[in-house]
Design a protein around this motif. Sequence first.
Motif, mmCIF file in Angstrom:
data_model
loop_
_atom_site.group_PDB
_atom_site.id
_atom_site.type_symbol
_atom_site.label_atom_id
_atom_site.label_comp_id
_atom_site.label_asym_id
_atom_site.label_seq_id
_atom_site.Cartn_x
_atom_site.Cartn_y
_atom_site.Cartn_z
ATOM 1 N N PHE A 134 39.653 55.633 40.981
ATOM 2 C CA PHE A 134 38.900 54.715 41.839
ATOM 3 C C PHE A 134 38.409 53.493 41.057
ATOM 4 O O PHE A 134 38.607 52.353 41.481
ATOM 5 N N SER A 135 37.799 53.747 39.883
ATOM 6 C CA SER A 135 37.201 52.614 39.170
ATOM 7 C C SER A 135 38.254 51.675 38.594
ATOM 8 O O SER A 135 38.059 50.461 38.556
ATOM 9 N N SER A 136 39.426 52.218 38.186
ATOM 10 C CA SER A 136 40.450 51.318 37.654
ATOM 11 C C SER A 136 41.067 50.484 38.778
ATOM 12 O O SER A 136 41.441 49.326 38.569
ATOM 13 N N THR A 137 41.141 51.061 39.966
ATOM 14 C CA THR A 137 41.648 50.284 41.100
ATOM 15 C C THR A 137 40.684 49.144 41.421
ATOM 16 O O THR A 137 41.099 48.002 41.642
ATOM 17 N N TYR A 138 39.401 49.468 41.399
ATOM 18 C CA TYR A 138 38.417 48.410 41.628
ATOM 19 C C TYR A 138 38.545 47.319 40.559
ATOM 20 O O TYR A 138 38.575 46.128 40.871
ATOM 21 N N ALA A 139 38.645 47.758 39.287
ATOM 22 C CA ALA A 139 38.664 46.796 38.181
ATOM 23 C C ALA A 139 39.841 45.833 38.290
ATOM 24 O O ALA A 139 39.694 44.624 38.087
ATOM 25 N N VAL A 140 41.013 46.374 38.630
ATOM 26 C CA VAL A 140 42.187 45.499 38.682
ATOM 27 C C VAL A 140 42.097 44.557 39.893
ATOM 28 O O VAL A 140 42.495 43.389 39.823
ATOM 29 N N THR A 141 41.520 45.049 40.987
ATOM 30 C CA THR A 141 41.332 44.178 42.152
ATOM 31 C C THR A 141 40.394 43.024 41.798
ATOM 32 O O THR A 141 40.682 41.859 42.081
ATOM 33 N N GLU A 142 39.290 43.384 41.144
ATOM 34 C CA GLU A 142 38.327 42.353 40.744
ATOM 35 C C GLU A 142 38.994 41.312 39.838
ATOM 36 O O GLU A 142 38.843 40.114 40.024
ATOM 37 N N GLU A 143 39.797 41.817 38.890
ATOM 38 C CA GLU A 143 40.450 40.923 37.935
ATOM 39 C C GLU A 143 41.375 39.933 38.647
ATOM 40 O O GLU A 143 41.353 38.728 38.389
ATOM 41 N N VAL A 144 42.192 40.466 39.567
ATOM 42 C CA VAL A 144 43.152 39.610 40.263
ATOM 43 C C VAL A 144 42.432 38.608 41.177
ATOM 44 O O VAL A 144 42.764 37.422 41.208
ATOM 45 N N VAL A 145 41.411 39.103 41.882
ATOM 46 C CA VAL A 145 40.652 38.205 42.763
ATOM 47 C C VAL A 145 39.984 37.089 41.954
ATOM 48 O O VAL A 145 40.051 35.915 42.317
ATOM 49 N N PHE A 146 39.393 37.468 40.827
ATOM 50 C CA PHE A 146 38.749 36.468 39.978
ATOM 51 C C PHE A 146 39.751 35.435 39.480
ATOM 52 O O PHE A 146 39.467 34.247 39.405
ATOM 53 N N LEU A 147 40.963 35.906 39.144
ATOM 54 C CA LEU A 147 42.004 34.986 38.667
ATOM 55 C C LEU A 147 42.426 34.020 39.773
ATOM 56 O O LEU A 147 42.492 32.809 39.581
ATOM 57 N N LEU A 148 42.709 34.608 40.944
ATOM 58 C CA LEU A 148 43.228 33.796 42.051
ATOM 59 C C LEU A 148 42.182 32.801 42.562
ATOM 60 O O LEU A 148 42.504 31.689 42.943
ATOM 61 N N TYR A 149 40.928 33.237 42.594
ATOM 62 C CA TYR A 149 39.896 32.364 43.134
ATOM 63 C C TYR A 149 39.171 31.536 42.076
ATOM 64 O O TYR A 149 38.166 30.896 42.371
ATOM 65 N N GLY A 150 39.687 31.609 40.847
ATOM 66 C CA GLY A 150 39.128 30.752 39.814
ATOM 67 C C GLY A 150 37.675 31.048 39.479
ATOM 68 O O GLY A 150 36.825 30.161 39.491
ATOM 69 N N PHE A 151 37.387 32.299 39.186
ATOM 70 C CA PHE A 151 36.029 32.683 38.822
ATOM 71 C C PHE A 151 35.558 31.958 37.554
ATOM 72 O O PHE A 151 34.442 31.433 37.499
ATOM 73 N N LEU A 152 36.442 31.889 36.542
ATOM 74 C CA LEU A 152 36.050 31.265 35.277
ATOM 75 C C LEU A 152 35.680 29.793 35.436
ATOM 76 O O LEU A 152 34.600 29.381 35.020
ATOM 77 N N PRO A 153 36.558 28.985 36.080
ATOM 78 C CA PRO A 153 36.163 27.573 36.251
ATOM 79 C C PRO A 153 34.884 27.434 37.080
ATOM 80 O O PRO A 153 34.068 26.563 36.818
ATOM 81 N N TYR A 154 34.714 28.334 38.044
ATOM 82 C CA TYR A 154 33.525 28.274 38.895
ATOM 83 C C TYR A 154 32.260 28.484 38.063
ATOM 84 O O TYR A 154 31.297 27.711 38.146
ATOM 85 N N VAL A 155 32.286 29.533 37.233
ATOM 86 C CA VAL A 155 31.105 29.826 36.412
ATOM 87 C C VAL A 155 30.886 28.727 35.372
ATOM 88 O O VAL A 155 29.757 28.332 35.093
ATOM 89 N N TRP A 156 32.000 28.211 34.823
ATOM 90 C CA TRP A 156 31.851 27.143 33.833
ATOM 91 C C TRP A 156 31.167 25.927 34.467
ATOM 92 O O TRP A 156 30.272 25.327 33.874
ATOM 93 N N ASP A 157 31.581 25.588 35.669
ATOM 94 C CA ASP A 157 30.958 24.451 36.353
ATOM 95 C C ASP A 157 29.479 24.703 36.614
ATOM 96 O O ASP A 157 28.647 23.805 36.490
ATOM 97 N N LYS A 158 29.157 25.930 36.980
ATOM 98 C CA LYS A 158 27.751 26.279 37.211
ATOM 99 C C LYS A 158 26.946 26.108 35.920
ATOM 100 O O LYS A 158 25.840 25.565 35.927
#
Length: 500
Positions: A134-158
């Motif tokens: 369960f937790s690895s499925t969550y982790a990989v989903t989070e990772e892919v979503v963060f990649l696709l939605y640009g989590f890093l650039p978003y946080v950097w801008d913040k």
Amino acid sequence: MDFTLPLTPQYTQTGGTTKAASSSLFGDYAIAATILFTLVVFLFEAYLNFRQRKSYHKTDFPRELETTVGNIDRETKSSAAAADKKEESSKSGSSDDDDKKDKVDRNAPILPQLKSKFSHAQSYGLDKINFSIFSSTYAVTEEVVFLLYGFLPYVWDKACAVGAKYGWTETEHEIKITLLFLGIVTIVGTITSLPFELYSTFEIEKKHGFNKQTLGLFFTDKLKGLVLSAVFGAPFVALLLKIIFMGGDKFYLYVWAFTFVFSVIMMTLVPVVIMPLFNKYEKLPDGPLKDSIYELAGKLSFPLTKLFVMDGSKRSSHSNAFMFGFMKNKRIVLFDTLLSQVSNDEILAILGHELGHWKMGHTVTNFVVTQVYTGFMFYFFSLCYNSHELYRAFGFDDESRPIPTIIALVLFTSTIWAPVDKTLSFIMTVHSRKCEFEADEFSVNLGMSSKLQSGLCKIHLENLGAMSPDSWYSTYHYSHPPLVERLSAMMKLDTAKKLS
Ligand SMILES: [Zn+2]
């Protein structure tokens, strides 16, 4: 992963259309390749999880284990009575015996106890593997979503926006903004992982009788961890960035030297400053156990300066022993839980194994491998540092803004470097198992084979270790060989000795 790397800065005029085409091709594929790699690894590991899960559904006690442990019981039967009586008086009583009925009987034959705990060990393993699926499925989903939605650039801008309130600019105050950025990322990470950690500790571990910590202790630990990462992590990152900024083309050499010095400093500080923040370390009381440990250390010329008992029982009833320290200043730590679970001779045999790691240079080898690996990583990072195409693919597409170094490093390690990292960690796992066999052999050669075997069985029993793990799963994940393999290897050595 076989996407190619643009090793030179991309904004050159020469090279014309071909170059532009190939670099934008790389940009297009970088994110797809990264997601593909993440998913392939995830699917492979999920497959292993399901194999292991199947092994926890077995209801028959593994025959190989029955044979080996049956042997141990027969071997020890004759000598046990006399020896155990002798050491009973020397025990330093340390763990609470509130759930006595569930405790392992140190003097009784092991096989019947293993058999009676088999179904409990299976259900503990099953709970853990289900949770891990369960937790690895969550982790990989989070990772892919963060990649696709640009989590890093978003946080950097913040982080930039917050910094701007204090007059910080991206070009002149990159280090400060980086620390802010890492602070946000750490807090988000802590929050998203919290439910998983709580469930693992207060549901699974508790259900199976291992958890001893309170919610209060859990959150105090978390807080201490966050403070420590700010106290040690922030200066580390700040200095690292300074060195990269000032180091020129060959910054990786200076970074390498710096990370080496930093890890040496941390190895010195962790046992003295950090570990005591989490646990109490008391000197092992005078007595036969202490004497025989010093005697063993003396025999092997191990510069043992301190011998501690750690209150591991404060958090969990899992047991362990380890050693640390530099050069001529070594310490050995025994968990209080270990003292209550195995006999003195067995502790000695386990330490014989641990000292084998030291004598055969396993600890030094690991340190050297880590240093060489870090060196290579920063060298390859220096080659990609200026490849803006890569960063553009991950949402840092404003060419007028320089790429933040921390982002470059994060993207590098999580994309191009990830396959290297996965491969190396697999090699290290395989190597670690080889070292375990060697350390066992070392203890066997000290004449402690039977005590090491029975000691390992008892620890396995107490920790409800997997009794018939899946072979693929254990090959991929286990840093220590499965119990039955270690026992069989030691028995082979015993037979060879008897024959010679
Ligand atoms: Zn070991």
